[in-house]
Design a protein around this motif. Structure first.
Motif, mmCIF file in Angstrom:
data_model
loop_
_atom_site.group_PDB
_atom_site.id
_atom_site.type_symbol
_atom_site.label_atom_id
_atom_site.label_comp_id
_atom_site.label_asym_id
_atom_site.label_seq_id
_atom_site.Cartn_x
_atom_site.Cartn_y
_atom_site.Cartn_z
ATOM 1 N N SER A 85 -65.799 -3.704 -37.930
ATOM 2 C CA SER A 85 -66.982 -2.892 -37.657
ATOM 3 C C SER A 85 -68.112 -3.416 -38.527
ATOM 4 O O SER A 85 -67.937 -4.311 -39.362
ATOM 5 C CB SER A 85 -66.707 -1.417 -37.967
ATOM 6 N N HIS A 86 -69.276 -2.840 -38.345
ATOM 7 C CA HIS A 86 -70.428 -3.203 -39.177
ATOM 8 C C HIS A 86 -70.107 -2.982 -40.653
ATOM 9 O O HIS A 86 -70.353 -3.841 -41.505
ATOM 10 C CB HIS A 86 -71.626 -2.358 -38.745
ATOM 11 N N GLN A 87 -69.511 -1.835 -40.959
ATOM 12 C CA GLN A 87 -69.225 -1.484 -42.351
ATOM 13 C C GLN A 87 -68.160 -2.396 -42.956
ATOM 14 O O GLN A 87 -68.318 -2.896 -44.079
ATOM 15 C CB GLN A 87 -68.774 -0.028 -42.436
ATOM 16 N N VAL A 136 -68.664 -12.452 -33.752
ATOM 17 C CA VAL A 136 -69.242 -11.528 -34.732
ATOM 18 C C VAL A 136 -69.344 -12.306 -36.036
ATOM 19 O O VAL A 136 -68.329 -12.770 -36.578
ATOM 20 C CB VAL A 136 -68.379 -10.267 -34.906
ATOM 21 N N GLY A 138 -71.079 -12.721 -40.023
ATOM 22 C CA GLY A 138 -71.720 -12.080 -41.165
ATOM 23 C C GLY A 138 -72.053 -13.097 -42.236
ATOM 24 O O GLY A 138 -71.283 -14.041 -42.470
ATOM 25 N N LEU A 147 -75.952 -9.574 -40.144
ATOM 26 C CA LEU A 147 -74.829 -9.429 -39.223
ATOM 27 C C LEU A 147 -75.300 -9.767 -37.817
ATOM 28 O O LEU A 147 -76.294 -9.223 -37.325
ATOM 29 C CB LEU A 147 -74.279 -7.998 -39.265
ATOM 30 N N MET A 216 -78.063 -7.564 -35.723
ATOM 31 C CA MET A 216 -77.861 -6.115 -35.684
ATOM 32 C C MET A 216 -78.542 -5.442 -36.868
ATOM 33 O O MET A 216 -78.478 -5.942 -37.996
ATOM 34 C CB MET A 216 -76.364 -5.796 -35.695
ATOM 35 N N ASN A 218 -79.099 -2.440 -39.721
ATOM 36 C CA ASN A 218 -78.154 -1.791 -40.636
ATOM 37 C C ASN A 218 -77.797 -0.369 -40.228
ATOM 38 O O ASN A 218 -76.881 0.229 -40.794
ATOM 39 C CB ASN A 218 -78.732 -1.788 -42.055
ATOM 40 N N ILE A 220 -76.603 0.389 -37.378
ATOM 41 C CA ILE A 220 -75.521 0.301 -36.396
ATOM 42 C C ILE A 220 -74.185 0.373 -37.124
ATOM 43 O O ILE A 220 -73.960 -0.347 -38.100
ATOM 44 C CB ILE A 220 -75.616 -1.014 -35.596
ATOM 45 N N SER A 221 -73.287 1.214 -36.656
ATOM 46 C CA SER A 221 -71.961 1.313 -37.271
ATOM 47 C C SER A 221 -70.913 0.624 -36.402
ATOM 48 O O SER A 221 -70.211 -0.274 -36.850
ATOM 49 C CB SER A 221 -71.580 2.780 -37.515
ATOM 50 N N GLU A 222 -70.824 1.033 -35.135
ATOM 51 C CA GLU A 222 -69.889 0.396 -34.213
ATOM 52 C C GLU A 222 -70.577 -0.788 -33.532
ATOM 53 O O GLU A 222 -71.776 -0.756 -33.247
ATOM 54 C CB GLU A 222 -69.420 1.416 -33.171
ATOM 55 N N LEU A 223 -69.813 -1.830 -33.247
ATOM 56 C CA LEU A 223 -70.391 -3.038 -32.675
ATOM 57 C C LEU A 223 -70.862 -2.770 -31.243
ATOM 58 O O LEU A 223 -70.074 -2.329 -30.404
ATOM 59 C CB LEU A 223 -69.357 -4.161 -32.690
#
Length: 312
Positions: A85-87, A136, A138, A147, A216, A218, A220-223
């Motif tokens: 996930s983003h986190q 994806v 990072g 990201l 993306m 910051n 955004i949590s779910e892709l």
């Protein structure tokens, strides 16, 4: 019996110095095979088989090398105990650097996998699986986290020039068949249009692919994998199909006829659609039309035009 004293194994990375001193931009591993669970918006958690690239820089010019096993074990922990996930991606990059205290201050990771979606056909609504290549990525650089989400979406493109030339041939065939009479029998014309002689030529079309990368935000949590794919397919209007019946194939032909496009048209459609997506701070688009007329491809590339952002 007395317990044997464990043998102290050599640690070359820590116990020896570089043969030739120098800092390195990136050191790490590529093409690591690893299962992951992906957390995408609008979808339940999904297991995928990924290939991973993992790197840090090497800031100490005298250090023999980095600790690659530490990078791998952090990826292994993500694979076994978390979801992508983003986190979690941000945490992973920070952990890469923390595991190399004094050796690195930048980190990079890239996950590549196919994301499968059930897609309905155009008219019959029969469902079939479509696999979309996804990346994806990072990067943590000097306190800044970036990201990126990338997808590849196949679609069909019909050439506007070829369509115009085909229409001219059909007009010529009509004139040859019915002459210049002021009045013709509508039923006769209707039957003639349903023959090979009536539609004497068809425009050429080809399978095409849109490659899109977005940065993306910051928040955004779910892709947003599905949202990005949907935005691309909605803009182009001719996505390739999975399960189809005759009515779906006919509708696909109609959509191609009503959405004639050069590669320039396709790129501009995507440019316009992505400019409406406020949660993407930057984007890069490349459309590839795999020509059926030529042995080469037609390509168009565009970006959002952010200062210091993507370059074509």
């Amino acid at each position: 019996m007395p317990t044997a004293t464990p043998t102290l194994m050599p640690d070359i990375a820590n116990q020896t110095r570089a043969q030739t001193e120098g800092k390195l931009d990136w050191v790490g591993m590529s093409n690591i095979e690893m299962p992951l669970v992906v957390l995408a918006a609008q979808e339940p958690e999904r297991p995928v088989g990924a290939h991973v690239d993992a790197f840090v820089n090497l800031t100490d010019p005298k250090a023999k090398g980095i600790h690659m096993s530490r990078l791998y074990l952090l990826l292994e922990d993500l694979s076994n105990n978390d979801v992508l996930s983003h986190q979690s991606l941000g945490k992973l990059l920070h952990d890469f650097i923390d595991s190399h205290d004094g050796l690195a201050d930048q980190a990079y990771v890239k996950f590549s996998f196919d994301y499968h979606l059930r897609r309905k056909s155009l008219i019959s609504k029969k469902q079939g699986w479509k696999a979309y290549p996804v990346t994806v990525t990072g990067r943590y650089d000097n306190g800044h986290l970036t990201l990126e989400l990338g997808v590849e979406v196949p679609y069909s493109s019909t050439c506007p020039c070829s369509a115009a030339l085909a229409r001219q041939l059909i007009q010529d065939a009509f004139a040859d068949q019915f002459g210049t009479d002021a009045e013709v029998d509508a039923e006769l014309v209707h039957r003639w249009l349903g023959t090979t002689q009536g539609i004497v030529a068809t425009p050429h079309s080809q399978r095409s692919v849109a490659q899109v990368k977005v940065i993306m935000g910051n928040d955004i949590s779910e892709l947003p994998i599905i949202a990005l794919i949907d935005a691309i397919e909605d803009a182009l209007k001719t996505p390739v199909q999975a399960a189809v019946k005759r009515e779906d194939e006919q509708e696909f032909a109609r959509l191609n006829g009503q959405n004639l496009m050069f590669c320039e048209d396709a790129a501009r459609r995507l440019q316009h659609a992505l400019n409406q997506q406020s949660h993407f701070s930057d984007f890069w688009v490349r459309v590839n039309h795999y020509e059926s007329l030529h042995a080469h491809d037609a390509v168009s590339i565009t970006t959002k035009g952010v200062p210091g952002g993507y370059k074509a």
